[in-house]
Write a protein that holds these residues in place. Structure first.
Motif, PDB file in Angstrom:
ATOM      1  N   TRP A   1      -1.627   9.013   1.686  1.00 57.51           N
ATOM      2  CA  TRP A   1      -2.851   8.368   1.190  1.00 57.51           C
ATOM      3  C   TRP A   1      -4.079   8.934   1.896  1.00 57.51           C
ATOM      4  CZ3 TRP A   1      -4.249   2.487   1.860  1.00 57.51           C
ATOM      5  CH2 TRP A   1      -5.152   2.111   0.858  1.00 57.51           C
ATOM      6  N   SER A   2      -3.990   9.063   3.206  1.00 58.90           N
ATOM      7  CA  SER A   2      -5.113   9.571   3.987  1.00 58.90           C
ATOM      8  C   SER A   2      -5.476  10.995   3.583  1.00 58.90           C
ATOM      9  CB  SER A   2      -4.764   9.514   5.474  1.00 58.90           C
ATOM     10  OG  SER A   2      -5.817  10.035   6.242  1.00 58.90           O
ATOM     11  N   LYS A   3      -4.481  11.853   3.393  1.00 59.70           N
ATOM     12  CA  LYS A   3      -4.754  13.236   2.983  1.00 59.70           C
ATOM     13  C   LYS A   3      -5.423  13.276   1.611  1.00 59.70           C
ATOM     14  CE  LYS A   3      -0.956  15.369   5.558  1.00 59.70           C
ATOM     15  NZ  LYS A   3       0.369  16.047   5.454  1.00 59.70           N
ATOM     16  N   LYS A   4      -4.913  12.459   0.711  1.00 66.25           N
ATOM     17  CA  LYS A   4      -5.472  12.442  -0.638  1.00 66.25           C
ATOM     18  C   LYS A   4      -6.928  11.983  -0.619  1.00 66.25           C
ATOM     19  CE  LYS A   4      -2.697  11.248  -3.939  1.00 66.25           C
ATOM     20  NZ  LYS A   4      -1.868  10.487  -4.909  1.00 66.25           N
TER      21      LYS A   4
ATOM     22  N   GLY B   1       0.832  -1.187   0.000  1.00 66.12           N
ATOM     23  CA  GLY B   1       0.000   0.000   0.000  1.00 66.12           C
ATOM     24  C   GLY B   1       0.878   1.252   0.000  1.00 66.12           C
ATOM     25  N   THR B   2       0.282   2.397  -0.282  1.00 57.49           N
ATOM     26  CA  THR B   2       1.029   3.644  -0.317  1.00 57.49           C
ATOM     27  C   THR B   2       1.303   4.131   1.105  1.00 57.49           C
ATOM     28  OG1 THR B   2       1.049   5.831  -1.306  1.00 57.49           O
ATOM     29  CG2 THR B   2      -1.020   5.099  -0.362  1.00 57.49           C
ATOM     30  N   GLU B   3       2.079   5.164   1.260  1.00 56.67           N
ATOM     31  CA  GLU B   3       2.414   5.720   2.571  1.00 56.67           C
ATOM     32  C   GLU B   3       1.148   6.304   3.198  1.00 56.67           C
ATOM     33  OE1 GLU B   3       3.509   8.105   5.714  1.00 56.67           O
ATOM     34  OE2 GLU B   3       2.896   9.080   3.844  1.00 56.67           O
ATOM     35  N   LEU B   4       0.920   6.025   4.493  1.00 54.44           N
ATOM     36  CA  LEU B   4      -0.372   6.279   5.124  1.00 54.44           C
ATOM     37  C   LEU B   4      -0.764   7.755   5.128  1.00 54.44           C
ATOM     38  CD1 LEU B   4      -2.858   5.386   6.693  1.00 54.44           C
ATOM     39  CD2 LEU B   4      -1.500   5.487   8.792  1.00 54.44           C
ATOM     40  N   SER B   5       0.101   8.620   5.619  1.00 55.74           N
ATOM     41  CA  SER B   5      -0.301  10.028   5.764  1.00 55.74           C
ATOM     42  C   SER B   5      -0.634  10.650   4.415  1.00 55.74           C
ATOM     43  CB  SER B   5       0.804  10.819   6.461  1.00 55.74           C
ATOM     44  OG  SER B   5       2.005  10.770   5.716  1.00 55.74           O
TER      45      SER B   5
END
Length: 621
Positions: free
Chosen positions: A83-86, A77-81
């Motif tokens: 991904w979450s912001k996007k 998966g992509t980097e959490l922060s």
């Protein structure tokens, strides 16, 4: 994230067509053609399809999806922060309380809107009910009724009183415990208590369960319990012994997921009792509690350690918080002691400072069906606790109640199954009376962990038919597309309210007794005790039922059970499934499966993501 990665997940079967369709829908709303948004939508669709309430972005971002696929490729998966912001900036995503297709909360939990709404409505409704004690209880009458209805026969009787006091003062009450712990008998006594405490002439009491079979069983249990109650006849007569399926009680709207009874049109009820509550999924429980009047009591009964619902959520386990030690608030402990002159066996250190969800539930532990030395009881407890070595020991050393064969190949299964099927099913197949045939068939059941594969329900049903046909006990028409023959057992898989046939009902195909007619009918046990018959082509969706899945056996019990485990690992193989299968047996159980599969099954717990437990187990001011 790139599109090739998503294509790779699809080709490997990690996401399916439904997930892709939903992701395309979200992408159209988002309008940015962003693979990260597409992936999040596909994965949240996959999560809910697997029974999870939300997608944990942190878990996906921190682990390799490829590890689940047994692949070597570095698929992560992509980097959490980032991904979450996007995701939070997407036009398809809102915050809790917004009306958007997807909801992202502060803990990086991504929900489909409807499941966020179901969870939020349910937690709010339970919390509101727990905040308010029912007032105007006549404590003198309560003390007298408790003493008479709940005599101090043994140490467990105190916990029955705890359940009764909870039900007297709370609008939300949960009674949980394993099979044979007296949950239904306790509930019948509680209803008698509440009727005696009532300031009304009578109370509107509704009994319900998730399936027709479970509804019939609670009705039978209440009818038996009423004969043991130490109270006036008019109280006993006021306790209903007819139960409804939840869908029938709420009144389905054809072609719609909604019900006629809801928050705007609540049930006419003072008390609603729901048995086998572990089978109720998040959506149905949310709709059910919305339809219960706010001033009415809702009592849930079930085994928190059984399988979770087939659909999304694990509501009963979340409400009970299986990992939490049984406790109560200081306020409730004092209230109970003032009323009963008995102390609850909870140390001062374990008592909570504030009232909370823990004040609304009781766990019954003593099994009146399985004694402490019972092989089935000991084995089921070991499985439930994840004690692999203890469970294997009990499988090997209780031959009177448990038979274990390490069968893994279809050829070996065929020989062993032939003996089992002929010995147990011959008697019902030779019966001429439908009532007798139904009673004989209900004594035994073959349970499978999975539906497909060489050791799944479909294959076992076909094999059982072949065995019985070769023995001359059944005579299916091999050239007909219609599989009807005398003796065919069928399981209803879809509710039909016009026929009053419900998911879980079992019928036997027979010719009419004392008749020269060769026309076949399917007979089902009626509420009055007399069988009801239907022409085969009138039945709703159904399937052959020599064997069924453990999931579909919930709410049923049998004298003898054969539990067949697959010869390879499946995600559905959990300790909850094995525990549920074992505890369907009253007298003896045969388990066919390898030691490796049994160990793997016991080591795996059902872990469904859900925010309900967090919301409920915060202390209530």
């Amino acid at each position: 994230m790139n599109k090739n990665y998503i294509t790779d997940l699809y080709q490997k079967g990690y996401i399916i067509d439904t997930d892709v369709y939903f992701a395309n829908f979200i992408a159209e709303i988002d309008k940015n053609d962003d693979p990260d948004i597409f992936l999040a939508a596909a994965l949240v669709s996959r999560a809910t399809g697997n029974g999870d309430v939300y997608l944990d972005l942190g878990a996906v971002a921190e682990t390799s999806i490829s590890s689940e696929l047994n692949e070597d490729a570095a698929v992560k998966g992509t980097e959490l922060s980032e991904w979450s912001k996007k995701i939070s900036r997407s036009g398809a995503v809102g915050k809790p309380g917004d009306f958007c297709p997807l909801i992202l909360d502060k803990k990086n939990r991504l929900y489909l809107y409807r499941y966020w709404a179901y969870e939020n409505h349910l937690s709010d409704a339970i919390t509101r009910r727990m905040r308010e004690d029912i007032s105007n209880i006549d404590r003198t009458l309560l003390k007298e009724s408790l003493k008479r209805l709940f005599p101090e026969n043994d140490a467990e009787s105190k916990w029955l009183k705890v359940a009764a006091v909870i039900a007297a003062f709370k609008k939300f009450c949960v009674i949980t415990g394993g099979p044979g712990t007296g949950k239904t008998f306790t509930m019948a006594k509680i209803l008698a208590l509440l009727l005696e405490l009532s300031r009304k002439d009578t109370l509107n009491i509704l009994l319900a369960a998730p399936t027709g079979k479970a509804a019939a069983r609670i009705g039978e249990s209440v009818k038996a319990a009423k004969k043991t109650l130490n109270c006036d006849d008019h109280i006993i007569d006021a306790i209903p012994d007819e139960a409804y399926t939840i869908h029938r009680m709420l009144k389905t709207i054809p072609g719609s997921p909604y019900f006629r009874h809801n928050a705007e049109n609540p049930l006419i009820a003072d008390i609603v009792v729901v048995d086998e509550a572990s089978m109720v999924d998040l959506a149905l429980m949310s709709k059910l509690i919305a339809a219960v009047p706010h001033d009415a009591r809702l009592i849930l009964i079930g085994d928190r350690d059984q399988l979770a619902s087939v659909e999304t959520g694990s509501v009963m386990a979340d409400i009970c918080d299986r990992n939490n030690v049984l406790s109560f608030s200081r306020y409730f402990c004092k209230q109970f002691q003032d009323i009963t002159r008995q102390r609850i066996d909870v140390s001062n250190e374990e008592q909570k400072e504030k009232q909370g969800i823990y004040d609304g539930m009781v766990v019954l532990k003593k099994s009146y069906r399985f004694e402490e030395s019972s092989g089935i009881g000991e084995c089921s407890r070991a499985v439930n606790r994840g004690k692999i070595d203890d469970a294997i020991f009990h499988l090997k050393n209780n031959p009177d109640q448990i038979g274990w064969r390490e069968i893994s190949e279809p050829d070996a299964l065929s020989k062993a199954l032939s003996e089992w099927v002929i010995q147990r099913y011959s008697e019902y197949l030779n019966a001429d009376d439908p009532h007798k045939a139904l009673e004989l068939f209900s004594r035994f059941k073959i349970l499978c962990a999975v539906k497909f594969g060489s050791l799944g329900v479909n294959a076992i049903n076909s094999l059982a038919e072949k065995i019985l046909s070769e023995k001359g006990l059944i005579d299916p028409d091999k050239f007909s597309i219609h599989p009807w023959y005398r003796g065919r057992p069928v399981l209803i898989t879809r509710n039909d309210y016009s026929l009053e046939l419900f998911n879980g009902d079992v019928g036997i195909t027979m010719t009419p007794p004392d008749s020269k007619s060769r026309e076949l009918f399917v007979y089902f046990q009626g509420v009055s005790g007399e069988p009801r018959r239907f022409l085969p082509n009138r039945l709703p969706e159904h399937e052959t039922a020599y064997a069924t899945t453990v999931h579909k056996s919930q709410g049923s019990e049998f004298d003898s059970v054969l539990l067949i485990l697959p010869n390879r690992d499946y995600p559905v193989l959990t300790r909850e499934l094995l525990y549920t299968g074992i505890t369907r047996a009253r007298k003896n159980i045969s388990i066919w499966g390898t030691k490796g599969i049994i160990k793997t099954t016991i080591s795996r717990k059902i872990e469904r993501t859900s925010g309900l437990k967090d919301a409920l187990w915060e202390t209530i001011e």
